[in-house]
Design a protein around this motif. Structure first.
Motif, PDB file in Angstrom:
ATOM      1  N   VAL A  27       3.866 -82.642 -99.057  1.00 22.52           N
ATOM      2  CA  VAL A  27       4.400 -83.649 -99.976  1.00 22.52           C
ATOM      3  C   VAL A  27       3.655 -83.497-101.294  1.00 22.52           C
ATOM      4  N   TRP A  28       4.435 -83.405-102.357  1.00 21.86           N
ATOM      5  CA  TRP A  28       3.848 -83.182-103.683  1.00 21.86           C
ATOM      6  C   TRP A  28       3.086 -84.423-104.146  1.00 21.86           C
ATOM      7  N   ASN A  29       1.789 -84.308-104.271  1.00 23.99           N
ATOM      8  CA  ASN A  29       1.015 -85.424-104.804  1.00 23.99           C
ATOM      9  C   ASN A  29      -0.232 -84.886-105.495  1.00 23.99           C
ATOM     10  N   PRO A  30      -0.136 -84.690-106.800  1.00 24.65           N
ATOM     11  CA  PRO A  30      -1.266 -84.080-107.525  1.00 24.65           C
ATOM     12  C   PRO A  30      -2.501 -84.984-107.590  1.00 24.65           C
ATOM     13  N   ASP A  31      -2.352 -86.246-107.178  1.00 22.05           N
ATOM     14  CA  ASP A  31      -3.513 -87.144-107.226  1.00 22.05           C
ATOM     15  C   ASP A  31      -4.478 -86.902-106.074  1.00 22.05           C
ATOM     16  N   LEU A  32      -3.994 -86.211-105.037  1.00 20.55           N
ATOM     17  CA  LEU A  32      -4.844 -85.989-103.859  1.00 20.55           C
ATOM     18  C   LEU A  32      -5.236 -84.528-103.755  1.00 20.55           C
ATOM     19  N   PRO A  33      -6.425 -84.235-103.238  1.00 20.71           N
ATOM     20  CA  PRO A  33      -6.778 -82.834-103.002  1.00 20.71           C
ATOM     21  C   PRO A  33      -5.909 -82.263-101.879  1.00 20.71           C
ATOM     22  N   VAL A  34      -5.736 -80.952-101.880  1.00 22.10           N
ATOM     23  CA  VAL A  34      -4.949 -80.305-100.833  1.00 22.10           C
ATOM     24  C   VAL A  34      -5.656 -80.481 -99.502  1.00 22.10           C
ATOM     25  N   THR A  35      -4.924 -80.935 -98.510  1.00 22.38           N
ATOM     26  CA  THR A  35      -5.558 -81.151 -97.198  1.00 22.38           C
ATOM     27  C   THR A  35      -5.187 -80.062 -96.196  1.00 22.38           C
ATOM     28  N   GLU A  36      -4.109 -79.325 -96.502  1.00 27.40           N
ATOM     29  CA  GLU A  36      -3.662 -78.316 -95.531  1.00 27.40           C
ATOM     30  C   GLU A  36      -4.148 -76.923 -95.935  1.00 27.40           C
ATOM     31  N   ASP A  37      -4.483 -76.147 -94.923  1.00 29.14           N
ATOM     32  CA  ASP A  37      -4.837 -74.751 -95.162  1.00 29.14           C
ATOM     33  C   ASP A  37      -3.567 -73.931 -94.912  1.00 29.14           C
ATOM     34  N   PHE A  38      -2.777 -73.770 -95.978  1.00 31.20           N
ATOM     35  CA  PHE A  38      -1.438 -73.190 -95.800  1.00 31.20           C
ATOM     36  C   PHE A  38      -1.467 -71.807 -95.163  1.00 31.20           C
ATOM     37  N   ARG A  39      -2.428 -70.958 -95.553  1.00 29.73           N
ATOM     38  CA  ARG A  39      -2.453 -69.589 -95.016  1.00 29.73           C
ATOM     39  C   ARG A  39      -2.652 -69.569 -93.501  1.00 29.73           C
ATOM     40  N   SER A  40      -3.394 -70.540 -93.003  1.00 30.89           N
ATOM     41  CA  SER A  40      -3.681 -70.525 -91.564  1.00 30.89           C
ATOM     42  C   SER A  40      -2.461 -70.936 -90.737  1.00 30.89           C
ATOM     43  N   GLN A  41      -1.396 -71.379 -91.412  1.00 35.60           N
ATOM     44  CA  GLN A  41      -0.218 -71.849 -90.676  1.00 35.60           C
ATOM     45  C   GLN A  41       0.778 -70.719 -90.370  1.00 35.60           C
ATOM     46  N   TRP A  42       0.382 -69.491 -90.663  1.00 31.03           N
ATOM     47  CA  TRP A  42       1.264 -68.335 -90.434  1.00 31.03           C
ATOM     48  C   TRP A  42       0.752 -67.535 -89.243  1.00 31.03           C
ATOM     49  N   THR A  43       1.662 -66.880 -88.545  1.00 30.27           N
ATOM     50  CA  THR A  43       1.310 -66.117 -87.351  1.00 30.27           C
ATOM     51  C   THR A  43       1.365 -64.621 -87.655  1.00 30.27           C
ATOM     52  N   GLU A  44       0.346 -63.919 -87.223  1.00 31.98           N
ATOM     53  CA  GLU A  44       0.293 -62.468 -87.437  1.00 31.98           C
ATOM     54  C   GLU A  44       1.359 -61.786 -86.560  1.00 31.98           C
ATOM     55  N   VAL A  45       2.165 -60.932 -87.149  1.00 31.14           N
ATOM     56  CA  VAL A  45       3.116 -60.143 -86.342  1.00 31.14           C
ATOM     57  C   VAL A  45       2.323 -58.985 -85.725  1.00 31.14           C
ATOM     58  N   PRO A  46       2.350 -58.833 -84.397  1.00 30.74           N
ATOM     59  CA  PRO A  46       1.518 -57.793 -83.776  1.00 30.74           C
ATOM     60  C   PRO A  46       2.045 -56.383 -84.064  1.00 30.74           C
ATOM     61  N   ASP A  47       1.152 -55.398 -84.013  1.00 28.31           N
ATOM     62  CA  ASP A  47       1.574 -54.009 -84.256  1.00 28.31           C
ATOM     63  C   ASP A  47       2.559 -53.547 -83.174  1.00 28.31           C
ATOM     64  N   ASN A  48       2.178 -53.740 -81.912  1.00 27.04           N
ATOM     65  CA  ASN A  48       3.005 -53.311 -80.757  1.00 27.04           C
ATOM     66  C   ASN A  48       3.257 -51.813 -80.678  1.00 27.04           C
ATOM     67  N   GLU A  49       2.711 -51.043 -81.597  1.00 32.57           N
ATOM     68  CA  GLU A  49       2.867 -49.583 -81.563  1.00 32.57           C
ATOM     69  C   GLU A  49       1.820 -48.997 -82.505  1.00 32.57           C
ATOM     70  N   ASP A  50       1.631 -47.664 -82.410  1.00 28.86           N
ATOM     71  CA  ASP A  50       0.708 -47.009 -83.339  1.00 28.86           C
ATOM     72  C   ASP A  50       1.486 -46.571 -84.565  1.00 28.86           C
ATOM     73  N   PHE A  51       0.987 -46.928 -85.731  1.00 27.43           N
ATOM     74  CA  PHE A  51       1.655 -46.504 -86.960  1.00 27.43           C
ATOM     75  C   PHE A  51       0.908 -45.311 -87.544  1.00 27.43           C
ATOM     76  N   ASP A  52       1.614 -44.208 -87.722  1.00 29.86           N
ATOM     77  CA  ASP A  52       1.013 -43.022 -88.329  1.00 29.86           C
ATOM     78  C   ASP A  52       1.164 -43.128 -89.853  1.00 29.86           C
ATOM     79  N   ASN A  53       0.539 -42.195 -90.589  1.00 29.03           N
ATOM     80  CA  ASN A  53       0.690 -42.165 -92.047  1.00 29.03           C
ATOM     81  C   ASN A  53       2.176 -42.035 -92.417  1.00 29.03           C
ATOM     82  N   GLY A  54       2.645 -42.885 -93.326  1.00 28.88           N
ATOM     83  CA  GLY A  54       4.067 -42.934 -93.668  1.00 28.88           C
ATOM     84  C   GLY A  54       4.593 -41.635 -94.266  1.00 28.88           C
ATOM     85  N   PHE A  55       3.778 -40.974 -95.089  1.00 30.06           N
ATOM     86  CA  PHE A  55       4.210 -39.700 -95.681  1.00 30.06           C
ATOM     87  C   PHE A  55       4.412 -38.664 -94.566  1.00 30.06           C
ATOM     88  N   LYS A  56       3.492 -38.675 -93.595  1.00 25.88           N
ATOM     89  CA  LYS A  56       3.572 -37.702 -92.491  1.00 25.88           C
ATOM     90  C   LYS A  56       4.809 -37.958 -91.630  1.00 25.88           C
TER      91      LYS A  56
END
Ligand SMILES: NC(=O)c1ccc[n+]([C@@H]2O[C@H](COP(=O)([O-])OP(=O)(O)OC[C@H]3O[C@@H](n4cnc5c(N)ncnc54)[C@H](O)[C@@H]3O)[C@@H](O)[C@H]2O)c1
Length: 383
Positions: free
Chosen positions: A304-333
């Motif tokens: 909720v937009w409220n510039p009078d209050l400090p940010v209380t949420e850690d937005f970055r921590s609310q995302w989930t890492e997508v797992p590799d599930n495979e080995d990725f080689d060099n893209g050029f190769k």
């Protein structure tokens, strides 16, 4: 085990890309892993023929890697029967005429992007290659990056629902060359030498957008030369005549809006040097070179937009890492392996000269948009 040796001219092998990504990380790495396996058990064995302008540099690279096939004479290399592929990682301006000679000599051609300096030349090369019956390919390395592969997995799995928009941030500070050496070659900053961030990056943006989200139908771009004076490799000051930043909006098939900033005059406050945020009706994701993080609609917080209050949420921590599930080689190769299988075994390979020409076209029209201050539609290209 049968080995199928294939002679490959590596022109521009003394340059950054030619040496590191293509010779060392691709062709020599393929040899270290035993060659490219084919279904019948044969292994494709690349035999690099190093081509460049400086005997000293070529000899030094050859000796460092135990190679002995190098020359400064491109015509002589193209005349050899045991050479089947011409690869080009020269400065962009030298590319067109060298590729034309290779096609005339009947060689299959693989090349760094951009394929040519303008669309007409790129299409002309594609037509010449088709007439000569040779196979072609253009580097589209970003597609093979782990971050984008994981993003593609999310797309293929229907994670986003309907994709609405893409926001991309690419760039980092390229030093001016005086008090600290620049980390990119100076020709990139001179329009007369084929430089400019639009010509450099829009071919990448074209295939990333087209392959993941939809063909590009229109472009609006604003460009700038933020750092007008730089110092070259020899310590000489020069005028930067090429754009070093581009702020662009791309309209894609299906209504997706992609907004991508590209800049060599920006300092990084991101997790990676390029990041794309994709927002869809069902979820969002942020993909970089290696990482991809996602947030589903069911777990989306309600700020909720409220510039009078400090940010209380850690937005970055609310995302989930997508797992590799495979080995990725060099893209050029990975892309080299696909091209070699295409040439030797006829396997499909869609990143050909026509695909490369579409990248050149987007750069050209991006520059038209910037010059004329208007939105430019991107017509379909065909041979
Ligand atoms: N796929 C990617 O991510 C990526 C990244 C950077 C560059 N590139 C492309 O790779 C190509 C090479 O870029 P780079 O950064 O390796 O450049 P670089 O300046 O490091 O290397 C350029 C090479 O071209 C050779 N060359 C031939 N004729 C030349 C001439 N007249 N003047 C100067 N050099 C000449 C140089 O000797 C050198 O081997 C460019 O076309 C660029 O667009 C691709």
């Amino acid at each position: 085990m049968t080995r199928r040796s294939i002679g490959i001219i590596v022109n521009g092998v003394t340059g950054r890309m030619g040496y590191r990504q293509h010779l060392v990380r691709s062709l020599l790495a393929i040899r270290e892993s035993g060659g490219v396996p084919l279904p019948d058990g044969t292994r494709i064995w690349p035999h690099p023929v190093l081509v460049g302008r400086s005997e000293t540099k070529l000899r030094e690279i050859a000796e460092r890697h135990g190679l002995d096939d190098w020359t400064t004479d491109l015509s002589a290399a193209l005349a050899r029967d045991d050479v089947e592929i011409y690869f080009d990682a020269q400065v962009t301006q030298q590319r067109e005429k060298a590729i034309r000679a290779a096609v005339e000599a009947g060689k299959h051609v693989y090349t760094e992007k951009p394929l040519a300096e303008d669309t007409a030349a790129a299409l002309d090369l594609a037509r010449a290659a088709r007439t000569a019956g040779v196979r072609t390919g253009v580097v589209q390395d970003k597609l093979f990056l782990p971050g984008l592969r994981k993003l593609k997995r999310l797309l293929d799995g229907g994670f986003f629902g309907q994709v609405l928009s893409v926001r991309g941030e690419f760039g980092y500070w390229v030093f001016e060359g005086d008090w600290q050496p620049a980390q990119r070659p100076s020709w990139n900053y001179r329009a007369e030498d084929g430089g400019g961030i639009v010509v450099d990056m829009f071919p990448h943006w074209h295939y990333v957008l087209a392959e993941l989200f939809g063909e590009v139908r229109a472009v609006s771009a604003t460009i700038a030369t933020h750092v007008p004076r730089r110092v070259d490799e020899a310590g000489r000051p020069y005028q930067a005549t090429a754009d070093d930043a581009a702020y662009a909006v791309f309209e894609l098939d299906g209504g997706v809006i992609a907004q991508l900033n590209s800049s060599w005059a920006v300092r990084v406050f991101r997790d990676e040097l390029v990041e794309f945020q994709v927002d869809g009706t069902e979820g969002s994701a942020v993909a970089g070179l290696r990482r991809c993080r996602a947030q589903h609609r069911a777990v989306t917080p309600k700020p909720v937009w409220n510039p009078d209050l400090p940010v209380t949420e850690d937005f970055r921590s609310q995302w989930t890492e997508v797992p590799d599930n495979e080995d990725f080689d060099n893209g050029f190769k990975v892309q080299w392996e696909a091209f070699l299988r295409h040439v030797v075994a006829g396997e499909p390979f869609r990143w050909d000269f026509l695909a490369g020409a579409r990248g050149v076209q987007l750069a050209e029209l991006g520059l038209v948009s910037a010059r004329e201050g208007r939105r430019v539609e991107v017509p379909e290209l065909a041979l």
